[in-house]
Design an enzyme around this catalytic site. Structure first.
Site, PDB file in Angstrom:
ATOM      1  N   ASP A   1      32.934  -4.982 -99.148  1.00  0.00           N
ATOM      2  CA  ASP A   1      32.103  -3.809 -98.847  1.00  0.00           C
ATOM      3  C   ASP A   1      32.268  -2.682 -99.864  1.00  0.00           C
ATOM      4  OD1 ASP A   1      34.563  -2.743 -98.009  1.00  0.00           O
ATOM      5  OD2 ASP A   1      33.727  -1.834 -96.204  1.00  0.00           O
ATOM      6  N   HIS A   2      33.198  -2.798-100.777  1.00  0.00           N
ATOM      7  CA  HIS A   2      33.372  -1.999-101.995  1.00  0.00           C
ATOM      8  C   HIS A   2      34.697  -2.454-102.577  1.00  0.00           C
ATOM      9  CE1 HIS A   2      36.256   0.403 -99.718  1.00  0.00           C
ATOM     10  NE2 HIS A   2      35.323   0.615 -98.816  1.00  0.00           N
TER      11      HIS A   2
ATOM     12  N   GLU B   1      36.468  -5.954 -95.980  1.00  0.00           N
ATOM     13  CA  GLU B   1      36.656  -4.558 -96.347  1.00  0.00           C
ATOM     14  C   GLU B   1      37.616  -4.387 -97.524  1.00  0.00           C
ATOM     15  OE1 GLU B   1      36.744  -1.498 -93.344  1.00  0.00           O
ATOM     16  OE2 GLU B   1      36.614  -3.031 -91.786  1.00  0.00           O
ATOM     17  N   ASP B   2      37.236  -3.489 -98.420  1.00  0.00           N
ATOM     18  CA  ASP B   2      38.144  -2.925 -99.425  1.00  0.00           C
ATOM     19  C   ASP B   2      38.655  -3.921-100.460  1.00  0.00           C
ATOM     20  OD1 ASP B   2      37.779  -0.849 -97.677  1.00  0.00           O
ATOM     21  OD2 ASP B   2      39.886  -0.434 -97.346  1.00  0.00           O
TER      22      ASP B   2
ATOM     23  N   CYS C   1      33.885   3.477 -98.084  1.00  0.00           N
ATOM     24  CA  CYS C   1      33.167   2.797 -97.017  1.00  0.00           C
ATOM     25  C   CYS C   1      31.865   3.459 -96.586  1.00  0.00           C
ATOM     26  CB  CYS C   1      34.098   2.629 -95.821  1.00  0.00           C
ATOM     27  SG  CYS C   1      33.416   1.583 -94.543  1.00  0.00           S
TER      28      CYS C   1
END
Length: 619
Positions: free
Chosen positions: A246-247, A39-40, A79
């Site tokens: 995820d980004h 994530e992130d 997200c």
């Protein structure tokens, strides 16, 4: 050797050769496919992708037997919007899935399902461990299991599987540290870290970067654990493994923003030995092809030999019928940002090769506008405090000031997007090409965001894609009005005046936003807009009119905005009004609001995002 024996050997050899030529290639069973998402984190924190990153030995091992994609992009920088794009294989502004957090979920387009459905139809076991965060209604036919306990081990004997494993170690919340955390230090030496040029070069930012690099290393170890588990079960030889962020994120100004640090993600695809001949790229190589989240689902379906549904936006970048020439021609990525929690904006971006074009449809909504979750991070708070104290240089200050309506960056010369080339000599043709490309995309999609979100919820979200097609011409007209911001005010003044008088409320809406983009250049329309702030029959247009008057210092917006807030019964409209009020509080003129909470209708303070805004306005 006797001649008869020689003849026999020769005959057998020729028979073997001929038989081999006539035989069909061995048909491989469908491969397993595993996604490991972290994530992130953008690509900037990993040595595999960036000179300033840290080593990630487990991900590097995957790259040794796979493909390192140097231009992989999330289509959204946050997200739920990013994951909705992944699971649908389609662009969020077309589906209505692009707002974060969702106020209402939307259905998939008629006749389409989330892509794992098609894997299940092809016989796959589908599991997700465990984050979903979709802005779409999910049917029961997507996952065999989606939970923190979901595993491929629950499949039937010899059944191929698709498994998603999510790692939260690098999530933004991990940077909500305390002074005690800072005293405890980091494994990475803060003095060795690289600080982006748009960030303040402070000890706190050094610590934040060092802490995040520690988290990247920890995440890499967790990737290794998943791979080791596959290895123990003898699955590596027939399992494709995708590792990706995820980004982007998560240092200030990354997550939630359409800069490279918010969109450009690391991607490695491990190629199992049995399937090396099924793709047109060799293991242990890099690909510079542009691949985006809309492409990931179709790629999985293609590798699995499953049906790729008609009507989705993405295209496969690995597997059957994907050639090296196809990949060489992939050099564009489209992205979008709208509401992020309680903070509204509307930005679209297009990258083509080394150039990046950003279109700020509401340029007066500066990036640093209060967003409560963002400002839990000490780095954000320090950055803002230094700006207000006048201690930042021009590049570092851009985050807290109105944006250009359009920006063009050469990412090879300026990877951190600090030097806008839009009005520079020698770039006119590139600017025009990128502008027309993006304009064509939003018009043909069509992009639903040219209606306010509250209107879409009320009128479109039962079937957003059908609504978009039925109102495509209207949306294109709204885009034309929005694009008046790209011209010289005097050359478009008469068109704006006409638009402000339109019977269509959303023509008026975009004409008012266009005036706010022009700022004091549009002061000649002040009296007409002042009248609209009182008489327009749409409350949000009265607010937009007051917003323009407030930005140029012609009239206080307080009463008009506050009255609109008290009178609305729609919580999503209230949230948009509150965004304008927050902008007024933080703009140069710093208007102060005194909201009587008892006058808010429909128990609106029970809605978290509204309460956050009201509390902030009272602070």
């Amino acid at each position: 050797m006797h001649s008869s024996k020689f003849s026999l050997v020769l005959s057998l050899t020729l028979f073997s050769i001929l038989s081999a030529c006539d035989s069909k290639p061995v048909e491989l069973a469908p491969p397993n496919i595993v996604w490991i998402t972290s994530e992130d984190n953008s690509k900037h924190y990993m040595d595999l992708f960036d000179d300033h990153g840290t080593q990630t030995p487990n991900i590097e091992k995957l790259a040794d037997h796979g493909i390192r994609f140097t231009h992989a992009f999330s289509n959204a920088a946050v997200c739920s919007a990013a994951r909705s794009t992944l699971i649908s294989g389609s662009y969020g502004p077309r589906l209505g899935t692009h707002y974060h957090r969702k106020l209402e979920k939307v259905p998939m387009p008629e006749g389409q399902e989330m892509f794992p459905y098609y894997l299940k139809q092809a016989g796959y076991h589908t599991t997700n461990n465990s984050k979903e965060d979709y802005n779409i209604f999910k049917s029961d036919s997507v996952w065999d299991e989606s939970s923190k306990k979901a595993t491929w081990k629950t499949r039937k004997p010899n059944q191929p599987f698709f498994h998603v494993f999510n790692i939260g170690t690098t999530h933004e919340g991990k940077l909500h540290f305390t002074e005690e955390d800072v005293k405890a230090g980091t494994k990475t030496n803060p003095d060795s870290t690289f600080i982006f040029p748009n960030h303040p070069q402070t000890e706190l930012f050094k610590y934040t970067n060092a802490l995040y690099l520690d988290k990247i290393k920890q995440m890499d170890a967790e990737v290794g654990q998943v791979v080791d588990e596959l290895k123990k079960e003898g699955l590596l030889e027939n399992t494709f493994i995708f590792y990706f962020g995820d980004h982007g994120g998560v240092l200030p100004g990354s997550k939630g923003y359409l800069y490279e640090s918010g969109l450009h993600v690391p991607l490695v695809v491990y190629i199992p030995s049995k399937y090396e001949n099924s793709i047109n790229l060799e293991p242990n190589t890099r690909s510079d092809a542009f691949v985006s989240f809309v492409d990931f689902g179709p790629t999985v379906l293609n590798l699995a030999g499953a049906t790729i549904p008609e009507g989705i936006d993405g295209k496969p970048f690995l597997g059957k019928d994907v050639t090296k020439k196809d990949l060489a021609n992939k050099n564009e990525s489209f992205s979008y940002a709208d509401r992020f929690d309680e903070k509204y904006d509307m930005v679209r971006a297009l990258r083509k090769g080394k150039y990046k074009y950003i279109r700020n449809y509401q340029a007066f909504n500066f990036d640093g506008l209060m967003n409560e979750y963002r400002y839990k991070q000490p780095g954000y708070r320090e950055w803002k405090n230094l700006y207000e104290a006048g201690e930042l240089n021009a590049i570092q200050s851009q985050f807290f000031e109105p944006k250009p309506v359009e920006a063009l960056y050469d990412l090879e010369a300026d990877p951190y997007e600090t030097n806008n080339l839009a009005n520079k000599e020698g770039y006119a043709n590139t600017l025009l090409e990128m502008r027309e490309n993006l304009n064509s995309r939003v018009k043909n999609m069509p992009d639903l965001s040219f209606y306010p979100e509250f209107y879409l919820i009320e009128n479109a979200f039962e079937n957003p894609t059908r609504f978009g097609q039925r109102h495509k011409t209207d949306i294109q007209n709204y885009i034309d009005i929005a694009n008046l911001s790209l011209g010289n005010f005097n050359s478009v003044k008469s068109k704006i005046e006409t638009s402000l008088k339109s019977s269509d409320p959303w023509i008026r809406y975009w004409a008012l936003i266009t005036c706010s983009n022009f700022g004091k250049d549009a002061i000649a329309l002040k009296d007409q807009i002042k009248t609209m702030s009182i008489t327009d029959n749409e409350a949000i247009n009265r607010v937009r009119a007051a917003e323009f008057l407030g930005l140029i210092g012609a009239e206080s917006p307080i009463k008009i905005m506050t009255d609109a807030l008290y009178n609305t019964e729609d919580s999503s409209e209230a949230l948009l009004i509150l965004n304008s009020m927050t902008l007024m509080k933080e703009c140069k003129l710093k208007y102060a609001f005194d909201i009587d909470r008892s006058r808010l209708k429909n128990n609106m303070l029970s809605i978290k995002l509204i309460k956050i805004r009201v509390d902030y306005l009272a602070s």
